[in-house]
Design a protein around this motif. Sequence first.
Motif, PDB file in Angstrom:
ATOM      1  N   PHE A   1      19.156 -13.969  27.219  1.00 56.99           N
ATOM      2  CA  PHE A   1      19.511 -14.457  25.772  1.00 56.99           C
ATOM      3  C   PHE A   1      20.884 -14.807  25.560  1.00 56.99           C
ATOM      4  CE2 PHE A   1      20.502 -13.212  21.392  1.00 56.99           C
ATOM      5  CZ  PHE A   1      19.404 -13.744  20.772  1.00 56.99           C
ATOM      6  N   CYS A   2      21.038 -16.051  25.300  1.00 59.37           N
ATOM      7  CA  CYS A   2      22.292 -16.706  25.078  1.00 59.37           C
ATOM      8  C   CYS A   2      22.879 -16.766  23.852  1.00 59.37           C
ATOM      9  CB  CYS A   2      22.355 -18.119  25.749  1.00 59.37           C
ATOM     10  SG  CYS A   2      21.891 -18.268  27.555  1.00 59.37           S
ATOM     11  N   VAL A   3      24.179 -16.357  23.743  1.00 60.14           N
ATOM     12  CA  VAL A   3      24.864 -16.499  22.244  1.00 60.14           C
ATOM     13  C   VAL A   3      26.124 -17.303  22.605  1.00 60.14           C
ATOM     14  CG1 VAL A   3      26.063 -15.061  20.568  1.00 60.14           C
ATOM     15  CG2 VAL A   3      24.045 -14.196  21.993  1.00 60.14           C
ATOM     16  N   GLY A   4      26.202 -18.228  21.633  1.00 60.67           N
ATOM     17  CA  GLY A   4      27.508 -19.118  21.654  1.00 60.67           C
ATOM     18  C   GLY A   4      28.378 -19.101  20.441  1.00 60.67           C
ATOM     19  N   PHE A   5      29.544 -19.346  20.656  1.00 60.85           N
ATOM     20  CA  PHE A   5      30.494 -19.360  19.429  1.00 60.85           C
ATOM     21  C   PHE A   5      30.949 -20.718  19.106  1.00 60.85           C
ATOM     22  CE2 PHE A   5      32.166 -15.046  18.203  1.00 60.85           C
ATOM     23  CZ  PHE A   5      31.359 -14.399  19.263  1.00 60.85           C
ATOM     24  N   ALA A   6      31.214 -20.881  17.948  1.00 60.32           N
ATOM     25  CA  ALA A   6      31.921 -22.278  17.237  1.00 60.32           C
ATOM     26  C   ALA A   6      33.168 -21.789  16.608  1.00 60.32           C
ATOM     27  CB  ALA A   6      30.858 -22.713  16.506  1.00 60.32           C
ATOM     28  N   ALA A   7      34.042 -22.773  16.941  1.00 57.18           N
ATOM     29  CA  ALA A   7      35.190 -22.567  16.425  1.00 57.18           C
ATOM     30  C   ALA A   7      35.500 -24.048  15.622  1.00 57.18           C
ATOM     31  CB  ALA A   7      36.702 -22.672  17.158  1.00 57.18           C
ATOM     32  N   GLU A   8      35.509 -24.038  14.141  1.00 59.53           N
ATOM     33  CA  GLU A   8      35.121 -25.405  13.600  1.00 59.53           C
ATOM     34  C   GLU A   8      36.257 -25.285  12.412  1.00 59.53           C
ATOM     35  OE1 GLU A   8      33.276 -27.485  14.316  1.00 59.53           O
ATOM     36  OE2 GLU A   8      31.570 -26.369  15.558  1.00 59.53           O
TER      37      GLU A   8
ATOM     38  N   GLN B   1      24.963 -24.992  13.023  1.00 60.90           N
ATOM     39  CA  GLN B   1      23.329 -25.396  13.440  1.00 60.90           C
ATOM     40  C   GLN B   1      23.130 -26.554  14.498  1.00 60.90           C
ATOM     41  OE1 GLN B   1      22.688 -26.048   9.059  1.00 60.90           O
ATOM     42  NE2 GLN B   1      21.440 -24.224   9.071  1.00 60.90           N
ATOM     43  N   ALA B   2      24.287 -27.700  14.289  1.00 62.97           N
ATOM     44  CA  ALA B   2      23.867 -28.698  15.403  1.00 62.97           C
ATOM     45  C   ALA B   2      24.296 -28.066  16.660  1.00 62.97           C
ATOM     46  CB  ALA B   2      24.983 -29.865  14.988  1.00 62.97           C
ATOM     47  N   LYS B   3      25.524 -27.295  16.842  1.00 66.53           N
ATOM     48  CA  LYS B   3      25.688 -27.076  17.925  1.00 66.53           C
ATOM     49  C   LYS B   3      24.658 -26.003  18.705  1.00 66.53           C
ATOM     50  CE  LYS B   3      30.522 -27.037  18.291  1.00 66.53           C
ATOM     51  NZ  LYS B   3      31.643 -26.587  18.315  1.00 66.53           N
ATOM     52  N   ARG B   4      24.195 -25.091  17.706  1.00 63.87           N
ATOM     53  CA  ARG B   4      23.092 -24.080  18.373  1.00 63.87           C
ATOM     54  C   ARG B   4      21.859 -25.120  19.004  1.00 63.87           C
ATOM     55  NH1 ARG B   4      18.477 -21.455  17.687  1.00 63.87           N
ATOM     56  NH2 ARG B   4      17.682 -22.995  15.992  1.00 63.87           N
TER      57      ARG B   4
ATOM     58  N   LYS C   1      23.115 -26.950  22.298  1.00 69.92           N
ATOM     59  CA  LYS C   1      23.482 -25.976  23.401  1.00 69.92           C
ATOM     60  C   LYS C   1      22.114 -25.206  23.857  1.00 69.92           C
ATOM     61  CE  LYS C   1      28.225 -25.984  23.065  1.00 69.92           C
ATOM     62  NZ  LYS C   1      29.183 -25.987  23.795  1.00 69.92           N
ATOM     63  N   GLY C   2      21.084 -25.398  23.094  1.00 71.84           N
ATOM     64  CA  GLY C   2      19.769 -24.614  23.480  1.00 71.84           C
ATOM     65  C   GLY C   2      19.939 -23.122  23.499  1.00 71.84           C
ATOM     66  N   VAL C   3      20.625 -22.626  22.425  1.00 71.13           N
ATOM     67  CA  VAL C   3      20.704 -21.137  22.332  1.00 71.13           C
ATOM     68  C   VAL C   3      20.176 -20.702  21.132  1.00 71.13           C
ATOM     69  CG1 VAL C   3      22.888 -21.270  24.016  1.00 71.13           C
ATOM     70  CG2 VAL C   3      23.112 -21.154  21.257  1.00 71.13           C
TER      71      VAL C   3
END
Length: 225
Positions: free
Chosen positions: A149-156, A165-168, A171-173
């Motif tokens: 289970f992969c969790v990403g972060f985004a600094a925008e 949403q686009a980043k998720r 990245k396929g997470v």
Amino acid sequence: LVRFFTPKVLAGQQVLVSAGPTYEAIDPVRGLTNLSSGKMGFAIARAAHEAGAHVTLVAGPVSLPTPRGVGRINVKSAMNMQKTLNVLSQTATVFISAAAVADWRPVESANEKIKKDGSGRVPTLSFVENPDILAGIASGARAQNHQLFCVGFAAESHDLLANAQAKRERKGVPLLVGNIGPDTFGQDDNALLLVDAQGTTDLPKASKLQLARQLVAEIARRLPT
Ligand code: CTP
Ligand code: CA
């Protein structure tokens, strides 16, 4: 005491967390880095341990104490971090990518300190893009049918929801966590916006440790049973 009373929602999980900045060397005494303090990633590692997980933290250069009970590996560059995370992710069940990975590194790093040549000329740096560590690990796990289970972060700086949403998807997470507010680097407080396939969840402003504990609970709820 906290650890004693915390529900063990991550019992049996092998949690891998990346945290902090990376450092891309230009020469032996200079490099390119960013203002990530590592506080959020370290708080997540601590919260995951409190929740009963076996936790490994892969940290870029930061001056933070290792949370009790957490295994820690220090790395410097993005390439270094990728190599370490690729290996450790093979045996992980959850990967939380909180590191602020440098997007670019100098094409080459000088073996000796670059000196002024007296003419007033300045050096020119060329960059190459670093690999996307998170996207690579997520797609590698899918290819191997490995439940990770992969969790990403985004600094925008703007359009957090649309960008997250686009980043998720890019990245396929399954879960992407947006930092709300432009100035979270180094702060003790933060607010988070969680984005998954179902929609969004707000975690209002709180200390990074409180947010980390809430995030751990949100991750636990989303794990396959
Ligand atoms: N990340 C990564 N490897 C990279 C860059 C980012 O693993 N080379 C991870 C970060 O740890 C984070 C997520 O990807 O979990 C998003 O990082 P972010 O910098 O917000 O996104 P980028 O894809 O680099 O896009 P940009 O910086 O252009 O917005
Ligand atoms: Ca980036």
